[in-house]
Write a protein that holds these residues in place. Structure first.
Motif, short mmCIF file in Angstrom:
data_model
loop_
_atom_site.label_atom_id
_atom_site.label_comp_id
_atom_site.label_asym_id
_atom_site.label_seq_id
_atom_site.Cartn_x
_atom_site.Cartn_y
_atom_site.Cartn_z
N GLY A 41 0.99 -0.92 0.40
CA GLY A 41 -0.01 0.08 -0.22
C GLY A 41 0.67 1.61 -0.16
O GLY A 41 0.29 2.01 -0.47
N GLY A 42 1.93 1.20 0.93
CA GLY A 42 3.03 2.15 0.71
C GLY A 42 3.58 2.77 -0.29
O GLY A 42 3.64 3.62 -0.99
N ALA A 43 3.98 1.11 -1.64
CA ALA A 43 3.94 1.33 -2.55
C ALA A 43 3.48 1.90 -3.73
O ALA A 43 4.15 3.63 -4.29
N VAL A 44 2.03 2.10 -3.01
CA VAL A 44 1.14 2.21 -4.92
C VAL A 44 1.06 3.28 -4.23
O VAL A 44 0.68 4.83 -4.89
N LEU A 45 0.61 4.42 -3.14
CA LEU A 45 0.67 6.08 -3.00
C LEU A 45 1.72 6.56 -3.03
O LEU A 45 1.57 6.91 -3.74
N CYS A 46 2.88 5.46 -2.98
CA CYS A 46 4.42 6.01 -3.27
C CYS A 46 4.38 6.33 -4.94
O CYS A 46 4.37 7.79 -5.06
N VAL A 47 3.64 5.39 -5.52
CA VAL A 47 3.87 6.39 -7.31
C VAL A 47 2.97 7.26 -7.64
O VAL A 47 3.58 7.47 -8.62
N LEU A 48 1.93 7.39 -6.80
CA LEU A 48 0.10 7.45 -7.00
C LEU A 48 0.65 9.01 -6.57
O LEU A 48 0.92 10.30 -7.57
N GLY A 49 1.66 9.16 -5.65
CA GLY A 49 2.31 10.61 -5.30
C GLY A 49 3.16 10.78 -6.26
O GLY A 49 3.55 12.12 -6.85
N TRP A 50 4.10 10.08 -6.88
CA TRP A 50 5.69 10.83 -7.58
C TRP A 50 4.78 11.09 -9.01
O TRP A 50 5.27 12.26 -9.92
N TYR A 51 3.04 9.65 -9.63
CA TYR A 51 2.74 10.53 -10.39
C TYR A 51 1.88 11.79 -10.47
O TYR A 51 2.39 12.49 -11.79
N GLY A 52 1.26 12.21 -9.46
CA GLY A 52 1.10 13.41 -9.57
C GLY A 52 1.54 14.87 -9.16
O GLY A 52 1.46 16.00 -10.12
N ILE A 53 3.25 14.28 -8.66
CA ILE A 53 4.21 15.48 -8.63
C ILE A 53 4.67 15.79 -10.38
O ILE A 53 5.12 16.68 -10.38
N SER A 54 4.67 14.99 -10.71
CA SER A 54 5.65 14.87 -12.14
C SER A 54 4.50 15.63 -13.04
O SER A 54 5.44 15.96 -13.53
N GLY A 55 3.20 15.84 -12.70
CA GLY A 55 2.68 16.37 -14.07
C GLY A 55 2.45 17.90 -13.89
O GLY A 55 1.76 18.28 -14.57
N GLU A 56 2.92 18.64 -12.61
CA GLU A 56 2.52 19.83 -12.10
C GLU A 56 3.40 20.56 -12.35
O GLU A 56 5.14 19.60 -11.78
N ARG A 57 3.93 21.93 -12.48
CA ARG A 57 5.10 22.68 -12.85
C ARG A 57 5.56 23.13 -11.75
O ARG A 57 6.54 23.33 -10.91
N ARG A 108 1.82 23.57 -6.41
CA ARG A 108 0.46 22.58 -6.71
C ARG A 108 0.72 20.87 -7.23
O ARG A 108 0.29 20.23 -6.65
N GLN A 109 2.59 21.02 -6.22
CA GLN A 109 2.25 19.49 -6.34
C GLN A 109 2.84 19.13 -4.60
O GLN A 109 2.83 18.07 -4.44
N LEU A 110 2.41 20.03 -4.13
CA LEU A 110 2.26 20.14 -2.63
C LEU A 110 1.31 19.08 -1.51
O LEU A 110 1.16 18.25 -0.60
N PRO A 111 -0.06 18.81 -2.11
CA PRO A 111 -0.85 18.09 -2.07
C PRO A 111 -0.52 16.56 -2.87
O PRO A 111 -0.71 15.50 -1.92
N TYR A 112 -0.43 16.60 -3.57
CA TYR A 112 0.18 14.94 -3.70
C TYR A 112 1.41 14.84 -2.70
O TYR A 112 1.31 13.60 -2.33
N LEU A 113 1.97 15.46 -2.20
CA LEU A 113 3.21 15.56 -1.26
C LEU A 113 2.34 14.67 0.44
O LEU A 113 3.14 13.91 0.61
N ALA A 114 1.38 15.57 0.37
CA ALA A 114 0.78 14.85 1.62
C ALA A 114 -0.22 14.41 1.44
O ALA A 114 -0.34 13.64 2.80
N SER A 115 -1.10 14.18 0.55
CA SER A 115 -2.16 13.08 0.37
C SER A 115 -1.16 12.14 -0.21
O SER A 115 -1.81 10.43 0.16
N CYS A 116 -0.25 11.38 -0.60
CA CYS A 116 0.31 10.47 -1.24
C CYS A 116 1.70 10.26 -0.68
O CYS A 116 1.72 8.75 -0.12
#
Length: 135
Positions: free
Chosen positions: A17-33, A37-45
């Motif tokens: 579950g932690g690995a899945v959340l880290c991947v989702l967080g990375w994917y969300g952060i990588s799409g934001e410049r 806008r990256q902080l919500p992904y960092l905090a939630s995933c």
């Protein structure tokens, strides 16, 4: 269900579950410049994912330390058997300034013959190691 097996499965589920959340967080952060806008992904995933990875590792290590369950009909290893509590019929003893009453052969006072005095104070609590009085 044996404890070691339960800890192992809980650890593996937490780590996945932690690995899945880290991947989702990375994917969300990588799409934001922009960083804001990256902080919500960092905090939630990413942060909860890292916490789950650590928790999973701790649980798997605890499962490895617990070892396999003993087979039915086998006795525990001799090094895991606890020694019986001290049993001496002598009067209770105490260490000067101490608040516990001990049996004379208690391991906490046995090697301190010069520091042990007869216990005459009824306000002393029983030692949890040697239990000088019956419950």
């Amino acid at each position: 269900m044996p404890t070691a097996r339960f800890l192992l499965w809980c650890g593996l589920v937490a780590a996945v579950g932690g690995a899945v959340l880290c991947v989702l967080g990375w994917y969300g952060i990588s799409g934001e410049r922009f960083a804001e806008r990256q902080l919500p992904y960092l905090a939630s995933c990413t942060v909860p994912g890292a916490a789950l990875l650590v928790a999973g590792a701790v649980l798997v290590a605890a499962a490895a330390r617990a070892g396999p369950p003993p087979s039915p009909g086998t006795e525990p290893a001799p090094d895991t058997v606890l020694p019986p509590p001290p049993s001496s019929g002598g009067p209770p003893l105490r260490v000067p300034g101490g608040t516990l009453a001990h049996r004379p052969d208690c391991p906490l006072v046995a090697d301190r013959p010069d520091a042990v005095r007869a216990a005459g104070d009824p306000a002393l609590a029983p030692c949890p190691v040697c239990e000088p009085w019956p419950p």
